[in-house]
Design a protein around this motif. Structure first.
Motif: not given
Length: 468
Positions: A371, A373, A399, A401, A403, A406, A408, A436, A438, A441-442
């Motif tokens: 996780n 996030g 990365a 995650n 689901y 996130a 971010d 899943d 991310e 995004v990151y």
């Protein structure tokens, strides 16, 4: 003696044991003091002078036994003769008759044939050692090439002429009045020992392969390990990789040290140098440098230790903590779902022990689902104030995650306070953003994002850290 020790040092180096010039000189002096009379003392003296790491001791012991005793063991194979008379008195009588015949033929019989017929292990050991040192025994590059190497060794030893020598010996025995049964006994003894010699040559080729093949195999093995994913390393390769990562850390350390040295000296101040040169008629006798002080950066490592990336995390933690003295401060955190600091672990323990404790559940629950996030938001809550403009933040993780949210924004805030954020992802770049993951995004909140799943890519990271 000195040459033998130097040859042994070369073999150790080809097998991955680092022996410096100073250690070589110490080994030579130690060997001259101990001599060869007490083999255990001689071995202990060389081991003390040459071996620095416990992991190298088994390799040293094996090579020492092969190098200093291997020929003796090969020559001892003559004792395994099955055709010699079972009665010791009869056997000695047979040897005496053979020796008389050999003396009558003089130089017509080679030292090799004489050593075989008289069961002279010392002479045979000397012959095999001279053959090994002559360079006429090629090191097999593969199991299929061993037979060719054995044939080359047999040719160099002159095995093709032994049958003619036997015939001359038997003719001499017949002329001397030996009975047919006695001559058959000599023939059987000789053929059996030639057969044993063939087995000795196979063993000799294997020994040479162990000594020499590593010289050519090492670069190939290194190249193979360079491109092999950290995910698929065997336990043996993991141990080899530790050494490679240590070498890599030393390389970066040297690059950074050179960079700091240049920074400390300062850059050429052209204006000041030209101004100073006016009093010397424009000749710049005194060079001026811009002595701006540069502070060493700090590093914060956020390392994912979930099951899928644990092997990669091990190398990354080793790598970063090998560089501690190059940074003003190194702080390390590990996470799966929760974030935990392991800086103190590394300060109080040997590096491999600290890594083992960090990634096996002593700090955070390694059996939880990943996780990112949650971990980033925890770091943001508890540690954000420790990040400043001198801090390089290195994130290692895939990365993935599961689901979860996130979060971010937490990484965004970290980037805004830090000097830079570097993310190293051990997954293939083509998989980023799928399922899943991310990563896309990151990545927006990172200054550098690199794929890092093998040693070659870790080299690229080293160059990146050294030049920025």
């Amino acid at each position: 003696m000195i040459n033998r020790v130097l040859q042994f040092v070369a073999i150790l180096r080809r097998n991955g044991i680092r022996v410096s010039t100073a250690e070589t000189l110490d080994s030579v002096e130690a060997s001259l003091v101990t001599g060869l009379a007490d083999r255990d003392t001689f071995k202990s003296a060389l081991r003390t002078a040459m071996v620095k790491r416990p992991v190298d001791v088994p390799v040293f012991d094996g090579l020492f036994d092969d190098f200093f005793s291997g020929m003796g063991r090969l020559a001892a194979g003559l004792d395994e003769n099955d055709t010699a008379p079972a009665n010791p008195a009869e056997y000695q009588e047979l040897l005496d008759r053979i020796e008389e015949l050999l003396d009558s033929l003089g130089d017509e019989i080679s030292p090799l044939a004489r050593a075989l017929l008289l069961n002279d292990q010392a002479a045979l050991e000397k012959i095999l050692r001279e053959l090994a040192d002559s360079g006429k025994v090629p090191a097999p590059k593969s199991p299929s090439s061993q037979q060719g190497a054995v044939r080359a060794a047999a040719k160099a030893l002159g095995l093709g002429g032994l049958s003619q020598e036997l015939e001359r010996l038997l003719e001499a025995g017949e002329a001397a009045g030996n009975q047919e049964g006695e001559l058959d006994q000599i023939r059987q003894l000789f053929n059996e020992r030639v057969k044993q010699l063939g087995e000795m040559l196979k063993s000799l080729v294997k020994l040479q392969g162990r000594y020499d093949s590593s010289e050519e195999a090492a670069p190939k093995e290194k190249d193979r390990l360079l491109d092999k994913s950290f995910y698929y390393l065997s336990p043996t390769e993991i141990r080899e990789m530790r050494d490679a990562v240590a070498v890599l850390a030393r390389r970066l350390r040297n690059l950074l040290a050179l960079r700091y040295k240049r920074a400390k000296r300062g850059r050429l101040d052209v204006k000041s140098t030209l101004r100073q040169s006016m009093e010397f008629g424009g000749i710049p006798f005194r060079v001026r440098y811009d002595r701006r002080k540069r502070e060493r950066p700090s590093v914060v490592v956020l390392c994912d230790i979930s099951d899928s990336v644990r092997t990669v995390s091990r190398f990354m933690l080793q790598f970063v903590h090998s560089l501690q003295d190059m940074y003003s401060r190194v702080r390390s955190f590990v996470f799966v779902a929760d974030m935990g600091e392991v800086t103190r672990l590394f300060a109080e323990n040997e590096i491999q022990s600290a890594i083992q404790q960090a990634i096996t559940g002593d700090v955070v629950n390694v059996y939880a689902h990943s996780n990112f996030g949650r971990a980033f938001s925890q770091f943001h809550r508890d540690q954000l104030d420790t990040i400043d403009g001198r801090t390089t933040v290195i994130v290692l993780g895939d990365a993935r995650n599961n689901y979860n949210a996130a979060n971010d924004w937490a990484l965004r805030d970290i980037q805004q306070r830090a000097r830079r954020v570097i993310w190293l992802n051990p997954e293939n770049r083509s998989t980023w953003g799928f399922g899943d993951s991310e990563m896309q995004v990151y990545a927006v909140h990172c200054d550098v994002v690199e794929e890092c799943r093998n040693l070659r890519q870790l080299y690229k990271v080293v160059d990146l850290l050294a030049t920025t």
